[in-house]
Design a protein around this motif. Structure first.
Motif, PDB file in Angstrom:
ATOM      1  N   GLY A 229      59.280 -16.760 -56.157  1.00  0.00           N
ATOM      2  CA  GLY A 229      59.481 -16.984 -57.469  1.00  0.00           C
ATOM      3  C   GLY A 229      58.750 -17.914 -58.258  1.00  0.00           C
ATOM      4  O   GLY A 229      59.085 -18.364 -59.335  1.00  0.00           O
ATOM      5  N   ASP A 230      57.721 -18.628 -57.552  1.00  0.00           N
ATOM      6  CA  ASP A 230      56.878 -19.932 -58.283  1.00  0.00           C
ATOM      7  C   ASP A 230      55.730 -19.365 -59.083  1.00  0.00           C
ATOM      8  O   ASP A 230      54.772 -20.110 -59.035  1.00  0.00           O
ATOM      9  CB  ASP A 230      56.730 -20.879 -57.250  1.00  0.00           C
ATOM     10  CG  ASP A 230      55.798 -20.476 -56.072  1.00  0.00           C
ATOM     11  OD1 ASP A 230      55.618 -19.096 -56.188  1.00  0.00           O
ATOM     12  OD2 ASP A 230      55.668 -21.301 -55.318  1.00  0.00           O
ATOM     13  N   ALA A 231      55.985 -18.163 -59.762  1.00  0.00           N
ATOM     14  CA  ALA A 231      54.454 -17.666 -60.185  1.00  0.00           C
ATOM     15  C   ALA A 231      54.195 -18.845 -61.648  1.00  0.00           C
ATOM     16  O   ALA A 231      52.957 -18.936 -61.941  1.00  0.00           O
ATOM     17  CB  ALA A 231      54.576 -16.536 -61.003  1.00  0.00           C
ATOM     18  N   SER A 232      54.892 -19.394 -62.104  1.00  0.00           N
ATOM     19  CA  SER A 232      54.674 -20.275 -63.158  1.00  0.00           C
ATOM     20  C   SER A 232      53.951 -21.500 -62.743  1.00  0.00           C
ATOM     21  O   SER A 232      53.000 -21.983 -63.382  1.00  0.00           O
ATOM     22  CB  SER A 232      56.007 -20.793 -64.043  1.00  0.00           C
ATOM     23  OG  SER A 232      56.553 -19.817 -64.698  1.00  0.00           O
ATOM     24  N   VAL A 233      54.562 -21.967 -61.579  1.00  0.00           N
ATOM     25  CA  VAL A 233      53.543 -23.068 -61.016  1.00  0.00           C
ATOM     26  C   VAL A 233      52.088 -22.645 -60.527  1.00  0.00           C
ATOM     27  O   VAL A 233      51.286 -23.379 -60.495  1.00  0.00           O
ATOM     28  CB  VAL A 233      54.380 -23.444 -59.787  1.00  0.00           C
ATOM     29  CG1 VAL A 233      53.912 -24.905 -59.116  1.00  0.00           C
ATOM     30  CG2 VAL A 233      55.703 -24.180 -60.319  1.00  0.00           C
ATOM     31  N   MET A 234      51.940 -21.534 -59.813  1.00  0.00           N
ATOM     32  CA  MET A 234      50.869 -20.942 -59.444  1.00  0.00           C
ATOM     33  C   MET A 234      49.749 -20.737 -60.843  1.00  0.00           C
ATOM     34  O   MET A 234      48.573 -20.978 -60.527  1.00  0.00           O
ATOM     35  CB  MET A 234      50.809 -19.994 -58.670  1.00  0.00           C
ATOM     36  CG  MET A 234      51.440 -19.996 -57.276  1.00  0.00           C
ATOM     37  SD  MET A 234      51.636 -18.519 -56.331  1.00  0.00           S
ATOM     38  CE  MET A 234      52.405 -17.573 -57.304  1.00  0.00           C
ATOM     39  N   ALA A 235      50.362 -20.129 -61.613  1.00  0.00           N
ATOM     40  CA  ALA A 235      49.602 -20.078 -63.119  1.00  0.00           C
ATOM     41  C   ALA A 235      49.003 -21.549 -63.482  1.00  0.00           C
ATOM     42  O   ALA A 235      47.980 -21.530 -64.082  1.00  0.00           O
ATOM     43  CB  ALA A 235      50.415 -19.437 -64.232  1.00  0.00           C
ATOM     44  N   LEU A 236      50.166 -22.486 -63.611  1.00  0.00           N
ATOM     45  CA  LEU A 236      49.756 -23.912 -63.801  1.00  0.00           C
ATOM     46  C   LEU A 236      48.524 -24.441 -63.140  1.00  0.00           C
ATOM     47  O   LEU A 236      47.721 -24.959 -63.741  1.00  0.00           O
ATOM     48  CB  LEU A 236      50.656 -24.905 -63.729  1.00  0.00           C
ATOM     49  CG  LEU A 236      50.619 -26.299 -64.261  1.00  0.00           C
ATOM     50  CD1 LEU A 236      49.904 -26.521 -65.678  1.00  0.00           C
ATOM     51  CD2 LEU A 236      51.728 -27.106 -64.146  1.00  0.00           C
ATOM     52  N   ALA A 237      48.793 -24.303 -61.827  1.00  0.00           N
ATOM     53  CA  ALA A 237      47.537 -24.664 -60.865  1.00  0.00           C
ATOM     54  C   ALA A 237      46.197 -23.913 -61.066  1.00  0.00           C
ATOM     55  O   ALA A 237      45.004 -24.715 -61.051  1.00  0.00           O
ATOM     56  CB  ALA A 237      47.994 -24.489 -59.436  1.00  0.00           C
ATOM     57  N   GLN A 238      46.262 -22.447 -61.478  1.00  0.00           N
ATOM     58  CA  GLN A 238      45.008 -21.940 -61.902  1.00  0.00           C
ATOM     59  C   GLN A 238      44.517 -22.279 -63.080  1.00  0.00           C
ATOM     60  O   GLN A 238      43.294 -22.501 -63.118  1.00  0.00           O
ATOM     61  CB  GLN A 238      45.344 -20.395 -62.220  1.00  0.00           C
ATOM     62  CG  GLN A 238      44.248 -19.654 -62.612  1.00  0.00           C
ATOM     63  CD  GLN A 238      44.767 -18.267 -62.871  1.00  0.00           C
ATOM     64  OE1 GLN A 238      45.709 -17.581 -62.282  1.00  0.00           O
ATOM     65  NE2 GLN A 238      44.183 -17.411 -63.713  1.00  0.00           N
ATOM     66  N   ARG A 239      45.229 -22.914 -64.129  1.00  0.00           N
ATOM     67  CA  ARG A 239      44.737 -23.295 -65.419  1.00  0.00           C
ATOM     68  C   ARG A 239      44.455 -24.625 -65.685  1.00  0.00           C
ATOM     69  O   ARG A 239      43.816 -25.117 -66.565  1.00  0.00           O
ATOM     70  CB  ARG A 239      45.513 -22.425 -66.525  1.00  0.00           C
ATOM     71  CG  ARG A 239      45.609 -21.266 -66.731  1.00  0.00           C
ATOM     72  CD  ARG A 239      44.344 -20.475 -67.218  1.00  0.00           C
ATOM     73  NE  ARG A 239      43.916 -21.114 -68.479  1.00  0.00           N
ATOM     74  CZ  ARG A 239      44.365 -20.856 -69.686  1.00  0.00           C
ATOM     75  NH1 ARG A 239      45.072 -19.745 -69.731  1.00  0.00           N
ATOM     76  NH2 ARG A 239      43.788 -21.383 -70.763  1.00  0.00           N
ATOM     77  N   GLY A 240      45.426 -25.361 -64.912  1.00  0.00           N
ATOM     78  CA  GLY A 240      45.160 -27.065 -65.130  1.00  0.00           C
ATOM     79  C   GLY A 240      45.423 -27.668 -63.779  1.00  0.00           C
ATOM     80  O   GLY A 240      44.778 -27.216 -62.631  1.00  0.00           O
ATOM     81  N   GLU A 241      46.321 -28.420 -63.780  1.00  0.00           N
ATOM     82  CA  GLU A 241      46.894 -29.371 -62.579  1.00  0.00           C
ATOM     83  C   GLU A 241      48.441 -29.496 -62.446  1.00  0.00           C
ATOM     84  O   GLU A 241      49.001 -29.461 -63.410  1.00  0.00           O
ATOM     85  CB  GLU A 241      46.224 -30.844 -62.798  1.00  0.00           C
ATOM     86  CG  GLU A 241      46.359 -31.615 -61.707  1.00  0.00           C
ATOM     87  CD  GLU A 241      46.084 -33.142 -62.073  1.00  0.00           C
ATOM     88  OE1 GLU A 241      46.232 -34.004 -61.251  1.00  0.00           O
ATOM     89  OE2 GLU A 241      45.627 -33.380 -63.268  1.00  0.00           O
TER      90      GLU A 241
END
Length: 368
Positions: A229-241
């Motif tokens: 359920g950590d899609a938000s964290v993976m999206a943050l890693a994709q767009r930033g740090e």
């Protein structure tokens, strides 16, 4: 006892330091008074005295008290002319320092007589009695409150200089109730709040709306769980740090922190209790730094009963004020009824096992 931290969890102070690194307060802006409420005051203006001159505090006849010595219903004092009638709020005539009720003066055509003495200042609001010369409209580094706005309006101001960080909240489907809670708290704290909705709970949908181009702080709500359920964290890693995923904080273990360029990002859990705990322990210090706010008010009181805590992870306790003491409502896990009743919150450091009953603790007020 030696402190041991789970290897996958980042201590709260390290996560906060990483977010604060290089972060500067936002520039002041001038806002209309209605928009300035709750924002942090900057360079507060010094106001003129109010009222600017003596005014009547009640309807009646304006007179000079020294001229009325000995006047009574048994010994009426005749006047050479009918005294001036004033309405409450009107300027006092020159030479007058008191206002008498209508029944204290008898008028018959051009003749008048006074039936009572007066006292200097009777039913008169003196110049500067409401607001002295050079009264500040608020306090530097403090939230603009209702009283500050009243003073500013009375002085004729239309705008105030404040710091209002711009907050963008990205809502992940399934966390709408929590998002509204956080948005409401943020708005009351004087932030400019904008919300965006992710189309779905997957990484690509969340990454599509992760845009920090016109905000000072970005939050995601939901999708930060450790595992599937950590899609938000993976999206943050994709767009930033991603600076840390998993905090040594309870509630709030599954939160994450990172950056989009220079903008700090906090991924809040979708459940209301850990989201609120992370807001209080991590986001509020960021907001206060961006606003150049003075330290928040705390209250030292003894504990009505002991608080037990696990070493190795910081725990958040909710407290209610009962009989001049803090009564613990919940520690580590926050049911909604405890959130609704809480007057304050306490951060128990990871190195502590808790506090004995009767120990004085310094708690932050929920509505400070």
């Amino acid at each position: 006892m030696t402190q041991r931290l789970p290897s996958s969890l980042t201590p709260l102070e390290i996560a906060l330091a990483a977010l604060l690194n290089g972060l500067e307060p936002v520039a002041p802006v001038e806002l209309p008074l209605t928009d300035a409420a709750g924002c942090i005051a900057v360079g507060t203006p010094l106001l003129a005295a109010h009222p600017p001159h003596d005014i009547a505090a009640a309807d009646g006849f304006a007179l000079c008290a020294n001229d009325l010595v000995g006047a009574s219903s048994y010994s009426p004092l005749p006047l050479t002319k009918v005294p001036q009638w004033v309405e409450a709020g009107e300027a006092m005539p020159a030479g007058c320092d008191c206002v008498l009720d209508a029944d204290a003066v008898e008028v018959a055509g051009p003749l008048a007589q006074v039936l009572a003495e007066g006292v200097p200042g009777q039913d008169v609001r003196r110049a500067g009695s409401d607001m002295a010369e050079r009264t500040p409209a608020g306090a530097e580094g403090c939230p603009v409150g209702a009283a500050d706005l009243l003073l500013a309006r009375v002085a004729g101001l239309e705008k105030l200089a404040v710091r209002r960080p711009r907050l963008r909240i990205v809502n992940v489907p399934g966390a709408t109730a929590t998002m509204h809670m956080i948005a409401g708290i943020a708005h009351a704290a004087g932030l400019g709040v904008e919300t965006r909705q992710s189309g779905a709970r997957d990484q690509a949908s969340i990454a599509e709306v992760l845009d920090a181009s016109s905000c000072d702080l970005l939050l995601t709500v939901g999708g930060s769980g450790v595992g599937h359920g950590d899609a938000s964290v993976m999206a943050l890693a994709q767009r930033g740090e991603v600076l840390a995923h998993g905090l040594a904080l309870q509630p709030g273990r599954t939160a994450a922190v990172g950056r989009l360029g220079r903008i700090p990002v906090v991924a809040l859990p979708g459940s209301p209790d850990p989201a609120l705990a992370v807001w209080l322990a991590l986001v509020l210090p960021l907001v206060d730094h961006l606003s150049a706010r003075r330290p928040r008010r705390q209250m030292i009181l003894p504990l009505a009963r002991k608080i037990a805590s696990s070493v190795g992870i910081a725990e958040m306790a909710l407290l209610s004020l009962e009989h001049h003491a803090w009564m613990p409502l919940a520690v580590g896990e926050w049911p909604l009824h405890a959130i609704a009743r809480a007057d304050a919150w306490l951060l128990i450091p990871a190195s502590h096992e808790g506090f004995a009953a009767g120990t004085s603790v310094d708690a932050y007020l929920m509505r400070a």
